[in-house]
Design an enzyme around this catalytic site. Sequence first.
Site, short mmCIF file in Angstrom:
data_model
loop_
_atom_site.label_atom_id
_atom_site.label_comp_id
_atom_site.label_asym_id
_atom_site.label_seq_id
_atom_site.Cartn_x
_atom_site.Cartn_y
_atom_site.Cartn_z
N LYS A 158 0.70 -1.01 0.39
CA LYS A 158 0.02 0.01 -0.08
C LYS A 158 0.78 1.47 0.05
CE LYS A 158 -3.61 -2.40 1.73
NZ LYS A 158 -4.53 -2.79 2.93
N GLN A 216 -4.88 -1.70 9.62
CA GLN A 216 -5.28 -2.82 8.71
C GLN A 216 -5.31 -3.98 9.83
OE1 GLN A 216 -3.48 -3.49 5.86
NE2 GLN A 216 -3.73 -5.47 5.22
N ASP A 275 -11.55 1.78 2.99
CA ASP A 275 -11.56 0.65 3.48
C ASP A 275 -12.92 0.46 2.66
OD1 ASP A 275 -8.89 -1.27 3.66
OD2 ASP A 275 -9.32 -1.04 5.53
#
Length: 283
Positions: free
Chosen positions: A52, A96, A119
Amino acid sequence: MAMIIDGKKISAEIKEELKLEVAALKERGVEVTLAVIQVGNDPASTVYVGNKKKACEFIGIRSLAYELPEETNEEELLRLIDELNAREDVNGILVQLPLPKGMDEDLVIQRISPKKDVDGFHPMNVGLLNIGQEGFVSCTPAGVIELLKRSNIEIEGKECVVLGRSNIVGKPMAALLLRENGTVTICHSRTKDLKSVTKRADILVAAIGKRGFVTADHVKEGAVVIDVGINRNEFNKLCGDVAFEEVEKVVSAITPVPGGVGPMTIAMLMKNCVKAARIQNGI
Ligand code: GUN
């Protein structure tokens, strides 16, 4: 011969487009910024987070990395999220997953401002998707739609079957296919006579996490098969939920693993960051 849908190539195109968009935003004084939080050092998470960061760097998005030790308590993590929610120079926040044992993932996700939830995991964004309103959409299923569209595969009116009902892939995948006017069925571990359902599919999306589960006798001739699975075989090689070699012979289009859906997830995350920056700055 089946068309092999090249996710690597399509994701590279998207990243090039975003690069231009981010540069144009910079000219207008907006520096797109993503905060990435990792708690602990799960090796797979470290690889994902690293990818990322690399994608941000390539596109010109500023990334702020927060690497917190395994023993961080929930309060500290929530405090950091509050701080990032309040910062005007931070457009997107990503925590995460998975989080270390003992942390309440739902509580943590819900603490992220829905406006910065790149997300698309916050219940507000999940709800917006399901009532057909604009919000942030989970990156992997959004990437599948993008793959289909950029491969000129029509969804409207098609029989779409989603294998798997996870919150991150299966359920939002079904909602997105429905939004595109597909006729959608979700299958799962309790589905009876699974093959008779999957054989109806014009578009079959496999997201169950079982290596080689979808075989040639699950699919209709000429179907489009999208493989979301990321599994490893006995030689530690990456492979999907679909038995690629035998299914490829039957279908009209198929995604490989690796190089199919995988690269699209990060591209869509980057797209969500740019969208967050635009919305937050009214442009
Ligand atoms: N862990 C595995 N995939 C993902 C993802 O897409 N987002 C986050 N936050 N964590 C993950």
